[in-house]
Design a protein around this motif. Sequence first.
Motif, PDB file in Angstrom:
ATOM      1  N   LYS A  37     -59.082  46.119  58.837  1.00  0.00           N
ATOM      2  CA  LYS A  37     -59.866  45.492  57.514  1.00  0.00           C
ATOM      3  C   LYS A  37     -59.565  46.342  56.263  1.00  0.00           C
ATOM      4  N   ASN A  38     -59.620  45.501  55.328  1.00  0.00           N
ATOM      5  CA  ASN A  38     -59.304  46.253  54.061  1.00  0.00           C
ATOM      6  C   ASN A  38     -60.156  46.072  52.757  1.00  0.00           C
ATOM      7  N   GLY A 243     -62.104  37.032  46.346  1.00  0.00           N
ATOM      8  CA  GLY A 243     -60.617  37.313  47.300  1.00  0.00           C
ATOM      9  C   GLY A 243     -59.501  37.134  46.544  1.00  0.00           C
ATOM     10  N   MET A 244     -59.153  36.104  45.726  1.00  0.00           N
ATOM     11  CA  MET A 244     -57.887  36.016  44.808  1.00  0.00           C
ATOM     12  C   MET A 244     -58.048  37.273  43.888  1.00  0.00           C
ATOM     13  N   LYS A 247     -57.142  40.614  45.909  1.00  0.00           N
ATOM     14  CA  LYS A 247     -55.691  40.662  46.180  1.00  0.00           C
ATOM     15  C   LYS A 247     -54.752  40.966  45.144  1.00  0.00           C
ATOM     16  N   GLU A 248     -55.129  40.734  43.796  1.00  0.00           N
ATOM     17  CA  GLU A 248     -54.437  41.390  42.747  1.00  0.00           C
ATOM     18  C   GLU A 248     -54.634  42.728  42.723  1.00  0.00           C
ATOM     19  N   LYS A 251     -53.061  44.563  46.333  1.00  0.00           N
ATOM     20  CA  LYS A 251     -51.804  44.224  46.539  1.00  0.00           C
ATOM     21  C   LYS A 251     -51.747  43.881  47.988  1.00  0.00           C
ATOM     22  N   GLU A 252     -52.770  43.362  48.659  1.00  0.00           N
ATOM     23  CA  GLU A 252     -52.853  43.021  50.058  1.00  0.00           C
ATOM     24  C   GLU A 252     -53.532  41.698  50.343  1.00  0.00           C
ATOM     25  N   GLU A 253     -53.502  40.713  51.491  1.00  0.00           N
ATOM     26  CA  GLU A 253     -54.403  39.800  51.558  1.00  0.00           C
ATOM     27  C   GLU A 253     -55.660  40.422  52.004  1.00  0.00           C
ATOM     28  N   PRO A 254     -56.770  40.078  51.439  1.00  0.00           N
ATOM     29  CA  PRO A 254     -58.023  40.559  51.734  1.00  0.00           C
ATOM     30  C   PRO A 254     -58.574  40.239  53.389  1.00  0.00           C
ATOM     31  N   ALA A 255     -58.865  41.338  54.036  1.00  0.00           N
ATOM     32  CA  ALA A 255     -59.446  41.215  55.397  1.00  0.00           C
ATOM     33  C   ALA A 255     -60.709  41.757  55.679  1.00  0.00           C
ATOM     34  N   TYR A 256     -61.845  41.058  55.771  1.00  0.00           N
ATOM     35  CA  TYR A 256     -63.298  41.474  55.484  1.00  0.00           C
ATOM     36  C   TYR A 256     -63.805  42.203  56.742  1.00  0.00           C
TER      37      TYR A 256
END
Length: 260
Positions: A37-38, A243-244, A247-248, A251-256
Amino acid sequence: MRKFFTKYTALAFIVGLAVMFGSTRGLSWIMDPCTGKNVGVISIVGPIDHVENIEFYSTSAPNVVSQIEAMDANDDIKAILLDIDSPGGTLESSESIMLTLKGASKPAVAVIRNVGASGGYMAATGANRIFASRFSDVGSIGVTNDFVDTSEKDARDGVVFYDFSSGVDKGAFKPGSHLTPEQAEVVMQDIMKAHDIFVQDVAANRSIPIEEVAKIATGRTYIGEDALKLGLIDQIGGLPEAGMWLKEQIKEEPAYCYLN
């Protein structure tokens, strides 16, 4: 109790096998729930205080502070999200969350759900960006205290209150005591000093002129769209919109990773 025993007996058995065969690879998901997760998500639900109230939903500030610090130190976590639904709480506890979040080295975002008021809003201002629904109650910048004076009723009931205190203000707020005008004035002085600090913090954290914050710091909440116009939040939205933005930032798709 049976479910608890079964769950943790099974976990101990798995870990024991791994140790027996000299490998704990593949167990990282058990030992660290944020593996893979990030974004660390930390919830603030109900009143904020130093300890949780076991009778209803509340939030322990030291727990939140330790979670923020843990997420900031976790190399896998790239950002922190506060999920807030709180009417407020004690000043020091709320401030401790705000300062810890503000001092984090990673991007931080706050999402206000039904309400982010008073200490709940103070905590949110430590984030780099605040989101709230159009229907959220936001703000309530101010300080309050209360005291029930039962001295007249007690006197009618034949109850005699004796106050043995070393100073005229030492016995204030004791159950059964009478609050004198002089003591009430001292209390209000402290409340207004705390109020001014709250206003200063909001002005600094939100980059709003202090005079503008002072005008709206009446203790009232503002519905999301009005809060946006006043600069109390940055954007209308919830977790998807946050989340959007995240992401900016990362620089990754959020994983909670949900901690509580």
